[in-house]
Design a protein around this motif. Structure first.
Motif, PDB file in Angstrom:
ATOM      1  N   ILE A  90      -9.511  11.956 -48.508  1.00 53.78           N
ATOM      2  CA  ILE A  90     -10.371  12.181 -49.677  1.00 53.78           C
ATOM      3  C   ILE A  90      -9.564  12.645 -50.881  1.00 53.78           C
ATOM      4  CG2 ILE A  90     -12.423  12.726 -48.331  1.00 53.78           C
ATOM      5  CD1 ILE A  90     -11.618  15.719 -49.290  1.00 53.78           C
ATOM      6  N   GLY A  91      -8.280  12.853 -50.677  1.00 58.36           N
ATOM      7  CA  GLY A  91      -7.451  13.280 -51.802  1.00 58.36           C
ATOM      8  C   GLY A  91      -6.015  13.420 -51.350  1.00 58.36           C
ATOM      9  N   LEU A 146      -6.816  24.490 -50.393  1.00 60.99           N
ATOM     10  CA  LEU A 146      -7.476  25.045 -51.581  1.00 60.99           C
ATOM     11  C   LEU A 146      -7.016  24.249 -52.799  1.00 60.99           C
ATOM     12  CD1 LEU A 146      -8.064  27.403 -49.617  1.00 60.99           C
ATOM     13  CD2 LEU A 146      -7.720  28.943 -51.535  1.00 60.99           C
ATOM     14  N   ASP A 147      -7.964  23.814 -53.583  1.00 66.80           N
ATOM     15  CA  ASP A 147      -7.628  23.013 -54.759  1.00 66.80           C
ATOM     16  C   ASP A 147      -6.608  23.742 -55.630  1.00 66.80           C
ATOM     17  OD1 ASP A 147      -8.193  20.783 -56.688  1.00 66.80           O
ATOM     18  OD2 ASP A 147      -8.800  22.487 -57.919  1.00 66.80           O
ATOM     19  N   LYS A 148      -6.812  25.046 -55.784  1.00 71.87           N
ATOM     20  CA  LYS A 148      -5.914  25.809 -56.665  1.00 71.87           C
ATOM     21  C   LYS A 148      -4.480  25.787 -56.126  1.00 71.87           C
ATOM     22  CE  LYS A 148      -5.371  30.255 -58.938  1.00 71.87           C
ATOM     23  NZ  LYS A 148      -3.919  30.150 -58.821  1.00 71.87           N
ATOM     24  N   ARG A 191      -2.957  22.369 -56.736  1.00 68.82           N
ATOM     25  CA  ARG A 191      -2.610  22.192 -58.160  1.00 68.82           C
ATOM     26  C   ARG A 191      -1.351  23.009 -58.502  1.00 68.82           C
ATOM     27  NH1 ARG A 191      -4.375  18.277 -57.684  1.00 68.82           N
ATOM     28  NH2 ARG A 191      -6.503  18.110 -57.014  1.00 68.82           N
ATOM     29  N   GLU A 237     -10.365  15.962 -44.950  1.00 69.97           N
ATOM     30  CA  GLU A 237     -11.778  16.329 -44.811  1.00 69.97           C
ATOM     31  C   GLU A 237     -12.396  16.955 -46.055  1.00 69.97           C
ATOM     32  OE1 GLU A 237     -13.298  15.293 -42.332  1.00 69.97           O
ATOM     33  OE2 GLU A 237     -11.831  15.009 -40.758  1.00 69.97           O
ATOM     34  N   GLY A 238     -11.758  17.953 -46.641  1.00 64.14           N
ATOM     35  CA  GLY A 238     -12.410  18.624 -47.762  1.00 64.14           C
ATOM     36  C   GLY A 238     -11.489  19.604 -48.448  1.00 64.14           C
ATOM     37  N   PHE A 239     -12.047  20.280 -49.457  1.00 63.47           N
ATOM     38  CA  PHE A 239     -11.274  21.261 -50.218  1.00 63.47           C
ATOM     39  C   PHE A 239     -11.701  22.668 -49.791  1.00 63.47           C
ATOM     40  CE2 PHE A 239     -10.665  17.452 -52.535  1.00 63.47           C
ATOM     41  CZ  PHE A 239      -9.405  17.565 -53.076  1.00 63.47           C
ATOM     42  N   GLY A 240     -10.723  23.551 -49.687  1.00 63.98           N
ATOM     43  CA  GLY A 240     -10.974  24.874 -49.144  1.00 63.98           C
ATOM     44  C   GLY A 240     -10.341  24.925 -47.767  1.00 63.98           C
ATOM     45  N   HIS A 256     -19.458  18.543 -43.614  1.00 59.16           N
ATOM     46  CA  HIS A 256     -18.641  18.482 -44.827  1.00 59.16           C
ATOM     47  C   HIS A 256     -18.876  19.602 -45.827  1.00 59.16           C
ATOM     48  CE1 HIS A 256     -16.692  14.860 -43.764  1.00 59.16           C
ATOM     49  NE2 HIS A 256     -17.774  14.127 -43.778  1.00 59.16           N
ATOM     50  N   ARG A 257     -19.909  20.391 -45.659  1.00 62.76           N
ATOM     51  CA  ARG A 257     -20.161  21.412 -46.674  1.00 62.76           C
ATOM     52  C   ARG A 257     -20.160  22.800 -46.045  1.00 62.76           C
ATOM     53  NH1 ARG A 257     -22.102  19.187 -51.720  1.00 62.76           N
ATOM     54  NH2 ARG A 257     -22.145  21.335 -52.456  1.00 62.76           N
ATOM     55  N   ARG A 258     -19.868  23.784 -46.862  1.00 65.02           N
ATOM     56  CA  ARG A 258     -19.929  25.163 -46.403  1.00 65.02           C
ATOM     57  C   ARG A 258     -21.363  25.462 -45.953  1.00 65.02           C
ATOM     58  NH1 ARG A 258     -16.908  27.693 -51.593  1.00 65.02           N
ATOM     59  NH2 ARG A 258     -14.837  26.925 -51.121  1.00 65.02           N
ATOM     60  N   ASP A 309     -12.797  24.395 -55.557  1.00 62.08           N
ATOM     61  CA  ASP A 309     -13.003  23.662 -54.298  1.00 62.08           C
ATOM     62  C   ASP A 309     -14.358  22.960 -54.300  1.00 62.08           C
ATOM     63  OD1 ASP A 309     -10.567  24.437 -53.316  1.00 62.08           O
ATOM     64  OD2 ASP A 309     -11.359  26.143 -52.193  1.00 62.08           O
ATOM     65  N   ARG A 319     -16.810  15.664 -55.891  1.00 57.51           N
ATOM     66  CA  ARG A 319     -16.162  14.372 -56.109  1.00 57.51           C
ATOM     67  C   ARG A 319     -15.922  13.646 -54.790  1.00 57.51           C
ATOM     68  NH1 ARG A 319     -11.563  12.528 -55.026  1.00 57.51           N
ATOM     69  NH2 ARG A 319     -10.706  14.532 -54.403  1.00 57.51           N
ATOM     70  N   HIS A 371     -17.285  14.189 -51.679  1.00 60.62           N
ATOM     71  CA  HIS A 371     -18.479  13.916 -50.865  1.00 60.62           C
ATOM     72  C   HIS A 371     -19.710  13.946 -51.780  1.00 60.62           C
ATOM     73  CE1 HIS A 371     -16.095  14.282 -47.242  1.00 60.62           C
ATOM     74  NE2 HIS A 371     -15.674  15.476 -47.621  1.00 60.62           N
ATOM     75  N   GLU A 412     -25.541  23.695 -49.204  1.00 57.74           N
ATOM     76  CA  GLU A 412     -26.304  24.385 -48.151  1.00 57.74           C
ATOM     77  C   GLU A 412     -26.459  25.862 -48.437  1.00 57.74           C
ATOM     78  OE1 GLU A 412     -25.522  23.588 -43.878  1.00 57.74           O
ATOM     79  OE2 GLU A 412     -24.201  22.037 -44.651  1.00 57.74           O
TER      80      GLU A 412
END
Lengths: 344, 542
Positions: free
Chosen positions: A138-139, A202-204, A207, A232-235, A288-290, B309, B315, B317, B323
């Motif tokens: 995903i990135g 973490l995105d930060k 970066r 999978e995701g950010f964080g 995928h989400r918190r 984040d 972007r 997903h 949630e």
């Protein structure tokens, strides 16, 4: 299985391979000559014309490449203006009657970074069939790199620590876990790691690391950047356990990582566990989400009625038993079904 | 549409598909089922969800034939463009020609992936290499003021001619008209078209004609589909028809996962619309300093790193849902930031009605959240009704033939929009001092004492859907509603809705305290004010 990888060619590139050619990751597919800074060549003066009149005698249009000694302008009286070195003709200045050209530098290689068979060669791109599997993320960040896969964490939710990067990781693509700090990424680059694959970051921190890489390139002119792929995701997001198992099964295989394109090719590998957007009861799923981002589990049941999550958002939802043993209701939109691999 | 007893209206977005079933009952068309799901789930799942709902509401005698009725129903569909159109901008100056062309392109729906200007700090070789590596659908070149023959502008065109392959996409010259012929001469025949200079001089910007030209080019080069079914065309058509039918000045905003559409429709049928290629929620990642700004605006979404984040997750997903309360607060703050960004480009003055569309705005858990996104993001000065297109019907209706759009809008009447209420937004005045005194008269109800609103305050008065109230607004010195004041007292009519009458003296833009604790306290107070007076359950926004 096989997938097709496309290598885009810059304008003016010359292909060095033909259809059917077998290429290795470090092999040169094409060469290109990059223009250097601009310089002016008098045109009106040698033609003995006014600056405005001389323009009609240009032999080429801006944007054309001229070989050394090629004619830039000529008139009916036999007067000619030639270029002394290969260059790109950029523009003609009507005020002073000169041509702006950009001399071309030496040939620079265009490397494919993949192993496979060339299936098409065109002006815009070369396509290579890769015998192996594609893992799309995903990135990511960084240039194309290749190396053998090396799993550096014990479980999919574990964080990749700086201490896990040692000299044995040099030249490898390291499979991390749920996160890698900027310190870990910096150490990996310093140890000569080719690339890192992570569930999340973490995105930060990503970066910050990118900014440090950019500064390093600008100030020190140092190359050898690290490629990073995010799956999978950010964080702090763990790997899908099924995919982590697949990487374990393919440890030691050669792979090519394209950070900027968020792609990883693993050679001579079976397909990774496929995914479906819509999960049904009994599916192995990844959230995928918190607060469940990156956690895997089993969708026990799809609930009949719409459910409100703690945010208040009402949606179709399912009861998921996560692999750490707890169960929770999760919106189906936040789940992806992961197909089990043969033998699971 | 009216030939059938049932029709399915479908809005296929890049992340979510929304569908409503309308059916005729007692000679009236009503919305009888509505479903929204990630687009990737596919058509059969959507059909199943809609038929499940129909089984609950349909006449028992129809149960056996529901599947057939659904299969035979008219399908009225609009959809987002299949892929974004990418453009490269090459101009003389970053701040003048470059930024004007870039904004015009983005407002016409193009995604600007490369910008090269002669003051960007790069050398010639690097500029050429950047342009040679660009993978774009069109090239936009500009520079030089009207009446001048800027050699730098010609150099910009030559740079593109050097980097672009023959046949490598259309070239639009948007610079000095005096150079148009010379620029055309640099490329193969037919490659270049000219648009009026959007920066005719250093102090003036006129991007309208370029924007129109680029919108047309977008349809010609990328959207090779029937353009009336594109959401970017259909949504403005529906808002325009609604404005004409209601005799109102309407602002419509559709905030999608990827793009945003802004429409300003006049009562005489005039419509101005913009497609903001990076205006959707996923585009928040491209706004400089977005994470910090969203963290400050949301109050409860966590620190800047957590918000960074979150917006990356939006972007990566785009079909997923927040949630936790923190993620919802962050998502809605991102929507406010994106709305504010797409409103920045031009001032539009007071409007009669603001319509919010797109899942985030039109289907939040609570109607007060929709009102807050519209109020804070758009800051509609004056007396304005707020509503949301909760069932996503406007887009599909706008894809009908011209003469059928008005009929469709009239047929759906009460089901078309969910009214949130009326906002009175003023600006000016000193913080803490009186901003306006509002007297609310409702026929048949006891008179309320005048309501004093101070600068920085937001107050909400209960006014349910269908109710009307006459307002008398007295503004303090230095405070205005966006129009010249002709009398010390302004009279207006307010319509009720799920939130009510919102009296907003927080200024334009909204001023927030610097200290974090003060800021969070103020944001919570505004949120509580909107939620407390709204009547949960009396309206359903879903």
């Amino acid at each position: 299985m096989s997938v097709v990888h496309r290598v885009r060619l810059p304008v003016g590139a010359a292909a060095m391979v033909e259809v059917g050619h077998r290429v290795e990751p470090a092999e040169v597919l094409a060469t290109t000559r990059t223009p250097r800074g601009g310089m002016s060549i008098p045109v009106a003066l040698p033609l003995r014309r006014s600056a405005a009149d001389a323009e009609q005698f240009l032999a080429v249009r801006p944007g054309r490449t001229l070989d050394a000694g090629a004619t830039l302008a000529s008139d009916e009286r036999g007067r000619e203006v030639r270029v002394v070195e290969a260059c790109l003709f950029l523009a003609y200045d009507r005020d002073d009657g000169s041509a702006l050209v950009a001399p071309l530098g030496g040939s620079e290689p265009i490397v494919g970074h993949v192993r496979g068979e060339v299936v098409s060669v065109g002006a815009q791109a070369i396509e290579i069939r890769v015998a192996g599997a594609l893992v799309a993320g995903i990135g990511g960040s960084g240039p194309a790199v290749h190396g053998e896969l090396r799993v550096a964490v014990d479980e999919p939710g574990a964080e990749l620590r700086a201490g896990a990067i040692d000299v044995g990781s040099t030249g490898h693509i390291v499979i991390g876990g749920s996160r890698a700090s900027a310190e870990t990424l910096t150490r990996a680059r310093a140890m000569g790691v080719a690339g890192i694959v992570l569930g999340g970051v973490l995105d930060k921190e990503l970066r910050d690391f990118e900014a440090a890489q950019a500064r390093r390139r600008e100030l020190a002119g140092v190359r050898g950047d690290l490629g990073v792929l995010l799956l999978e995701g950010f964080g702090k997001v763990g790997f899908d356990p099924g995919l982590f198992g697949w990487f374990r099964a393919h440890e030691g295989r050669l792979a090519s990582l394209f950070g900027d394109l968020a792609r990883l090719y693993v050679y001579d590998a079976d397909a990774p566990p496929p995914r479906r957007a819509l999960s049904v009861a009994g599916d192995r799923v990844i959230a995928h989400r918190r607060p469940h981002a990156g956690q895997g589990g089993t969708l026990v049941r799809v609930l009949d009625r719409l459910q409100a999550s703690s945010s208040g958002v009402v949606a179709r939802a399912g009861l998921v038993r996560f692999e750490d043993g707890h169960t929770d209701i999760v919106p189906l939109a936040n789940l992806e079904a992961t197909e089990p691999l043969a033998g699971d | 549409m009216v030939r059938a007893d049932m029709a399915v209206l479908i809005d296929v977005g890049s992340a979510w598909v929304k569908a409503g079933v309308i059916a005729r009952a007692n000679d009236r068309w009503r919305l009888v089922a509505h479903a929204a799901q990630p687009t990737a789930w596919g058509a059969s799942e959507l059909r199943r969800a809609l038929i499940d709902q129909l089984r609950v509401v349909a006449d028992r005698r129809l149960m056996a034939t529901l599947d057939d009725l659904f299969a035979d129903a008219n399908r009225i569909e609009c959809h987002s463009a299949r892929r974004p159109a990418r453009a490269a901008v090459v101009a003389v100056s970053r701040e003048l020609s470059g930024s004007t062309i870039r904004r015009a392109a983005e407002a016409a729906g193009w995604q600007v992936t490369v910008v090269v200007t002669f003051d960007d700090g790069r050398g010639l070789a690097e500029r050429l290499a950047t342009l040679q590596a660009a993978d774009v659908d069109a090239w936009l070149i500009g520079g030089g003021f009207t009446g001048s023959r800027s050699p730098r502008a010609l150099d910009a065109a030559a740079l593109v001619a050097s980097a672009r392959r023959d046949g490598g996409g259309p070239v639009v010259w948007a610079g000095s008209a005096e150079l148009a012929d010379e620029v055309a001469h640099l490329f193969e025949p037919g490659a270049v078209s000219s648009a009026p200079n959007p920066r005719p001089d250093a102090r003036r910007e006129d991007p309208g004609p370029l924007r129109s030209r680029l919108a047309q080019l977008l349809r010609e080069t990328v959207a090779d589909e029937d353009e009336t079914h594109l959401a970017s065309v259909a949504f403005p058509r529906a808002v325009g028809a609604l404005a004409g039918a209601a005799g109102m000045r309407i602002l419509g905003v559709d905030l999608g996962a990827r793009t945003a559409i802004r429409v300003l429709a006049e009562p005489d049928g005039g419509v101005i619309s913009r497609v903001h290629a990076r205006g959707g929620l996923a585009g928040a990642i491209g706004v400089p300093g977005a994470a910090g700004r969203i963290a400050r605006l949301a109050g409860e979404a966590g620190d800047e790193a957590a918000v960074a984040d979150l917006i990356q997750t939006l972007r990566a997903h785009p079909a997923s849902l927040p949630e936790t309360a923190e993620e919802l607060a962050g998502t809605q703050a991102a929507a406010r930031v994106q709305l504010a960004a797409i409103m920045e480009e031009s001032s539009f003055g007071p409007v009669d009605l603001v319509i919010g569309a797109g899942r985030t705005i039109a289907a939040p858990p609570h109607p007060a959240q929709a009102a807050r996104m519209l109020l804070d993001g758009i800051r509609p000065i004056g007396v304005t009704q707020l509503a949301v297109d909760a069932a996503a019907l406007l887009g599909p209706l706008g894809s009908l033939a011209d003469d059928e759009i008005g009929e469709g809008i009239a047929s759906l009447d009460q089901d078309l929009l969910v009214p949130l209420g009326t906002a009175v937004v003023c600006r000016g005045g000193e913080i803490g001092r009186a901003a306006m005194r509002v007297t609310v008269h409702r026929s048949g109800w006891p008179s309320l004492a005048p309501i004093d609103v101070r600068v920085g305050q937001l107050q909400v008065v209960w006014l349910p859907r269908g109710a009307k109230a006459e307002l008398t607004i007295e503004l303090a010195a230095g405070v205005n509603l966006g129009l010249p004041r002709r009398s010390p007292r302004i009279h207006a009519v307010a319509s009720g809705g799920a939130v009510g009458l919102m009296l907003d003296a927080r200024g334009i833009p909204i001023g927030l305290p610097r200290r974090g604790d003060d800021r969070r306290a103020m944001l919570s107070a505004w949120r509580d004010q909107l939620h407390r007076e709204a009547v949960p359950g009396s309206e359903r926004v879903a």
